[in-house]
Structures are given as C-alpha cells and as structure tokens.
Scaffold this active site. Structure first.
Site, PDB file in Angstrom:
ATOM      1  N   LYS A  54      39.705  52.331  44.050  1.00 26.70           N
ATOM      2  CA  LYS A  54      40.727  53.367  44.158  1.00 26.70           C
ATOM      3  C   LYS A  54      42.138  52.799  44.078  1.00 26.70           C
ATOM      4  O   LYS A  54      42.999  53.358  43.384  1.00 26.70           O
ATOM      5  CB  LYS A  54      40.544  54.136  45.459  1.00 26.70           C
ATOM      6  CG  LYS A  54      41.536  55.265  45.663  1.00 26.70           C
ATOM      7  CD  LYS A  54      41.237  56.456  44.758  1.00 26.70           C
ATOM      8  CE  LYS A  54      40.004  57.181  45.227  1.00 26.70           C
ATOM      9  NZ  LYS A  54      39.761  58.437  44.481  1.00 26.70           N
ATOM     10  N   GLU A 103      35.655  38.318  50.356  1.00 25.10           N
ATOM     11  CA  GLU A 103      36.139  39.444  49.557  1.00 25.10           C
ATOM     12  C   GLU A 103      36.482  40.669  50.379  1.00 25.10           C
ATOM     13  O   GLU A 103      37.179  41.569  49.892  1.00 25.10           O
ATOM     14  CB  GLU A 103      35.114  39.809  48.472  1.00 25.10           C
ATOM     15  CG  GLU A 103      33.836  40.448  48.987  1.00 25.10           C
ATOM     16  CD  GLU A 103      32.757  39.450  49.361  1.00 25.10           C
ATOM     17  OE1 GLU A 103      31.574  39.822  49.358  1.00 25.10           O
ATOM     18  OE2 GLU A 103      33.103  38.290  49.691  1.00 25.10           O
ATOM     19  N   HIS A 108      31.951  36.512  54.024  1.00 30.63           N
ATOM     20  CA  HIS A 108      32.394  37.286  52.857  1.00 30.63           C
ATOM     21  C   HIS A 108      33.922  37.237  52.739  1.00 30.63           C
ATOM     22  O   HIS A 108      34.620  38.019  53.385  1.00 30.63           O
ATOM     23  CB  HIS A 108      31.920  38.740  52.975  1.00 30.63           C
ATOM     24  CG  HIS A 108      30.456  38.907  52.768  1.00 30.63           C
ATOM     25  ND1 HIS A 108      29.898  39.147  51.532  1.00 30.63           N
ATOM     26  CD2 HIS A 108      29.424  38.821  53.640  1.00 30.63           C
ATOM     27  CE1 HIS A 108      28.585  39.220  51.651  1.00 30.63           C
ATOM     28  NE2 HIS A 108      28.263  39.038  52.924  1.00 30.63           N
ATOM     29  N   GLY A 120      23.597  39.486  48.589  1.00 30.64           N
ATOM     30  CA  GLY A 120      22.546  40.409  48.196  1.00 30.64           C
ATOM     31  C   GLY A 120      21.580  40.646  49.340  1.00 30.64           C
ATOM     32  O   GLY A 120      21.596  39.919  50.341  1.00 30.64           O
ATOM     33  N   ASP A 180      41.339  59.930  40.465  1.00 26.54           N
ATOM     34  CA  ASP A 180      40.435  59.312  39.495  1.00 26.54           C
ATOM     35  C   ASP A 180      40.356  60.111  38.197  1.00 26.54           C
ATOM     36  O   ASP A 180      40.485  59.564  37.105  1.00 26.54           O
ATOM     37  CB  ASP A 180      39.033  59.178  40.102  1.00 26.54           C
ATOM     38  CG  ASP A 180      39.050  58.545  41.477  1.00 26.54           C
ATOM     39  OD1 ASP A 180      39.962  57.745  41.733  1.00 26.54           O
ATOM     40  OD2 ASP A 180      38.174  58.868  42.293  1.00 26.54           O
ATOM     41  N   CYS A 204      27.439  34.069  50.690  1.00 29.22           N
ATOM     42  CA  CYS A 204      26.326  34.605  51.473  1.00 29.22           C
ATOM     43  C   CYS A 204      24.996  34.247  50.805  1.00 29.22           C
ATOM     44  O   CYS A 204      24.597  33.092  50.796  1.00 29.22           O
ATOM     45  CB  CYS A 204      26.508  36.101  51.687  1.00 29.22           C
ATOM     46  SG  CYS A 204      25.474  36.772  53.015  1.00 29.22           S
ATOM     47  N   TYR A 205      24.288  35.218  50.223  1.00 28.70           N
ATOM     48  CA  TYR A 205      23.047  34.902  49.505  1.00 28.70           C
ATOM     49  C   TYR A 205      23.312  33.860  48.425  1.00 28.70           C
ATOM     50  O   TYR A 205      22.477  32.990  48.171  1.00 28.70           O
ATOM     51  CB  TYR A 205      22.458  36.167  48.894  1.00 28.70           C
ATOM     52  CG  TYR A 205      21.188  35.928  48.109  1.00 28.70           C
ATOM     53  CD1 TYR A 205      19.957  35.892  48.738  1.00 28.70           C
ATOM     54  CD2 TYR A 205      21.232  35.726  46.725  1.00 28.70           C
ATOM     55  CE1 TYR A 205      18.782  35.657  48.017  1.00 28.70           C
ATOM     56  CE2 TYR A 205      20.074  35.491  45.998  1.00 28.70           C
ATOM     57  CZ  TYR A 205      18.849  35.459  46.647  1.00 28.70           C
ATOM     58  OH  TYR A 205      17.699  35.217  45.933  1.00 28.70           O
TER      59      TYR A 205
END
Length: 513
Positions: free
Chosen positions: A368, A170, A168, A54, A226, A81-82
C-alpha cells in the site's frame, strides 16, 4: 545489464515485504519460486540471493529445497528464518526443534564484528517467528549473534559472503532491520542502487501496452487508492480504450457512491461508468454466514457485473484491478510455493475459473505505501492517496454473520460515527491505517433510561501499519473512544454496547472476516 537481486520464495507470508524493503533501498529485485534452477537465474547475473522464511521444517522429507548450484556460484546469499536453517542443513550444519515455538520480540546480542551488523549497536530489538533453530553452524561459519532463547540467531561465512539470520529483518518490529538489509545489499553484495518508483511506472506502462496491445480493458474502480492508481496507469498506457467501472454492490459506506462519482468525473476525470447492482449482491448474500463463502460470492458477482458491462461496451478482452501483494499472499501461494492460505480476497481467490477476461494487475507486487508513492508520481491528488484502505467485499466482512439491509443500516451509521470523530482529530487520523466499526452477531443486556434493553454490540477496530502485512492497535485517547462510543449508542438504534479490539496482526487479521 540492470543489477538484480533475486528473492527465492519458500512460502513466507513476508516474501514481498522483503522485496519492498530491497526496492525501498533503491535496488531492483524480483521474486522467484524457490525451485527455480540456478541456470535460469544466472542469465540475469544476480548480485545477490535472499532466501525467505516459510512454514516448513528442513527436517521434513519433502521440505522445499534450493538448487545446490546457487550456493556454489559464489553469489552473496542471505538466508532469513527458514532460509538460514536451509543454509545450515545444506552446508553441513545441524538444525533441531527449538523445544517451543519462539514468536514475538527478542533482544539480539551481537557477538562478532561483521559487515552485516556494521554501524549498529551491540543489542538490537528483533522479531522472531520459528519452531526450529540452528544448533550447529556449518563448517567455516561463525556464530554472529544470539538471543536469550536462540544460541545461533545469526551466522555467517565472510569469505563466501553467505549469511543467515533467524529473525525477520523485513518486518517493522525489527527496529533496525532495514539497516541490516542495507548492510547486506551494499556492504556484502556490493550493490549500487538507484532504482526508483519512476522506473516502475515506465516498466508498468510498457507491460500494460504489451499485454493489451490494440485491445480494450475495463477497470474495477472502487474509489480507493489501489484501483485509482491502477486506473491512472491504464489511462496513461492505453487512454480511452480503458473504461473504469464503479459497482455499487450495496455494501458501501455512507455516501460512498456519490463521493466516487463526483471525484472521478469532476476532480480527476476518468472514462467512468457507475453501475447499481446492490439488489443483486444483497440477494446473493441472503443466508450466507461463512466468511469464505461471502468473499467467493462477492468475487463471482463482481465478474458477472463486469461481463454485463463489457457486453454493452462491445469487445473487451481485459479486466484491470488494483490487486496488491497482501491480497495475493493471504489468498494463495503467490509464486506456486508453500505459502499458507489465510483468506480469499474477492479479487484473487474469489475470482471464478471461467473469468472470460485476461487479468491486468500492474500493482500485484506492491504494498500500500508503495502504491501511494506511485500515485504521487502519477499526479493523483492527496484526497485519494490519503484514503484509508477499504475492503473490496465492503461492509459484508465487517458484519459477522448474515448480511441484511437492516444490519447494513446499523453498521453504516456506526461506522459514520467512527469516521467523523477521527477526522476531527486530523493528526491522529493521519497516523491511522484503518479505522472502522464491526457489527457482532451477539446481543447484550443494557439499560437506557429506566428500561432494560437487549441489543447489538459494535466493535471498534483502529490500527496502525505501513504495509498491511503487520499492524498494531492504536492507543486512541480515552476521551475520543468515549465520544465515539457515546455517539454510536445514542445515535444508532439497536446498539447498547461498544468494545475496542486491541489485537495486533499477526495473530489477528485487520478485518474480522
């Protein structure tokens, strides 16, 4: 009870990307605001908690916090992280300013054998993005890894099954990040897995039927992946009570309107209405140069057109659209948290307050690539699923400055050159996330024949990505770039210079506006 992992959102731009990785590993997860009380989460018997990054600092008086009961419950926790700094600060460690923001790639050196880095090499390429860092782990925690600029790049308490990483895992730039998350989910938290996109379809159809009931819905169909997947889900859920509306807003690519009409009436039939509102949109955009104002204007006009069409259809209470999570992240705080605003997407932050419809957004927690997987499960053909993303505001956000019919004509012809040349290189085209031209608000001096010109500049933007949250510019062979440039300069009147955008996301966005 289905095994569930909760991701507590502290405002990270990558919150849903964490969820995407977890779901990809076959574990069902939900995102919850960081302030959600443990009593509310515990009824779901979560197998683990993930605390996101964050923009805040734990040293700020009003920094977002975690319900202390969550850490006392004995549930495995991974702080990112945060989230790691929050664990350190809350459990008796110490966090301090890093002395300089660390942003970008780093090499992680693993110092201690741990389930978190099981079966991984001792040196890992990771992605950092932080201004603070842990300088002293809490009592009972080990330093598990470091980088050249971060002495505590990972920490853990195996007995309590609480871990923190400063990097990170991710994002795709952390090359073995998915394996780190897998180790946490299965090696630390003991998850079983098995959740799939087929499960998502069943859940989404059930939610749509519950929300719409016996009512009717219109679908904003752009012809892209989408909205097509949204239309397919709506069709499966409520059948003929769902009407797809394609709006020609005058901001489309060359031949887009007829291509969409032909496909969704002949190849994949839907209950489709085509509306020409190009004059209405172009008139409203006259004199508008601010990117946010463009997006808000376009969002407002889309709703006006939908209202008019709904009035012709009779009583319609629902509007379905193909909003994805990257749209939500960049437009506003997705879960009421402290996420930074990037830009208003026409279908999120660009919607007016007096909408008159109840929104149905079955894809708003997906990325996506997940939507494409969902489309395959629904039986949509590759012709639709392989299409590059195209922004809802269309060419308006690829024209820097005022949108006029003349500038649209220049950009359409330039963009057609890009698409045609890349489609000739099919293997390259399939590697590309988006490829397009941007018309800049500057002119430069050139020479054509024996005469001086003073004409427009077109920028090329060709990027690769897996989810739209991060991207990198594609190293297109020079000869292909040369052909695109030559075609634009020779075929598009009013252009004498072509440049190539080599900016990654972040710090840039994929679109220029």
């Amino acid at each position: 009870m289905r095994e569930t992992v909760f991701i507590l959102d502290f405002g990270s731009q990558y919150t849903q990307l964490i969820a995407r990785r977890v779901r990809h590993l076959g574990v069902y997860c939900e995102i919850a605001p960081h302030e959600t009380p443990w009593a509310e989460l515990s009824v779901h018997q979560p197998r683990a908690l993930v605390l996101t990054g964050g923009p805040s600092s734990v040293m700020e008086a009003d920094a977002p916090r975690l319900d202390e009961a969550a850490l006392a419950a004995g549930v495995p926790v991974l702080g990112i992280c945060y989230g790691m700094q929050l664990l350190a600060d809350g459990l008796g460690g110490r966090v301090a300013g890093a002395g300089g923001r660390e942003y970008g790639p780093a090499v992680l050196e693993v110092d201690v054998e741990t389930p978190l880095f099981d079966r991984l090499p001792g040196a890992l390429r990771v992605w950092m993005s932080h201004g603070d860092q842990v300088v002293e782990p809490p009592p009972g925690f080990q330093v598990l890894a470091h980088t050249a600029n971060c002495a505590v790049a990972a920490m853990g308490h195996p007995g309590r099954r609480i871990y923190g990483v400063q990097f990170h895992p991710e994002v795709v730039h952390t090359l073995r990040g998915t394996e780190i998350l897998r180790n946490f989910l299965f090696g630390v938290a003991g998850c079983k897995g098995g959740w799939s996109m087929a499960d998502f379809i069943e859940e989404a159809v059930s939610r749509i039927r519950e929300q719409v009931g016996a009512g009717r819905a219109i679908i904003g169909l752009s012809g892209g992946v989408d909205s097509a997947v949204t239309a397919a889900l709506m069709d499966r859920a409520i059948g003929e009570r769902a009407v797809s509306i394609f709006v020609d807003n005058g901001l489309l690519r060359q031949g887009e309107r007829e291509d969409v009409r032909r496909f969704f009436r002949k190849k994949y039939p839907l209950n489709l209405r085509v509306v020409d509102a190009s004059e209405q949109f172009l008139e409203a955009l006259r004199g508008v140069t601010d990117p946010e104002e463009k997006r808000l204007t376009i969002g407002r006009l889309f709703v006006e057109v939908f209202r008019e069409e709904a009035g012709r259809l009779g009583e319609v209470g629902f509007l379905a659209q193909g909003t994805l999570y990257p749209d939500v992240i960049e437009s506003r705080a997705a879960h009421g948290g402290p996420t930074a605003h990037i830009k208003s997407h026409h279908n999120v932050g660009g919607l007016p307050g007096d909408l008159d419809f109840e929104l149905v957004e079955p894809l708003r927690n997906l990325f996506k690539d997940e939507v494409r997987e969902l489309g395959r499960e629904l039986g949509l053909p590759g012709e639709i699923l392989s299409r590059q993303p195209f922004p809802g505001p269309g060419l308006a956000v690829r024209i820097i400055g005022e949108v006029t019919p003349e500038r649209l004509g220049v950009l359409r012809r330039a963009d057609l050159c890009v698409q045609e040349e890349l489609e000739k290189q099919r293997s390259l085209y399939e590697e590309v996330w988006q490829s397009f031209a941007v018309l800049l608000p500057v002119k430069t001096v050139g020479v054509m024949g024996d005469g001086r010109t003073y004409a427009n500049v077109v920028a090329l933007r060709i990027v690769s990505s897996t989810d739209g949250m991060t991207s990198d510019w594609v190293r297109v062979p020079y000869e292909i770039l040369g052909r695109i440039s030559n075609r634009i300069i020779n075929e598009v009147h009013g252009v004498n210079r072509v440049v190539y955008d080599i900016s990654p996301k972040p710090p840039s966005t994929i679109e220029w506006e």
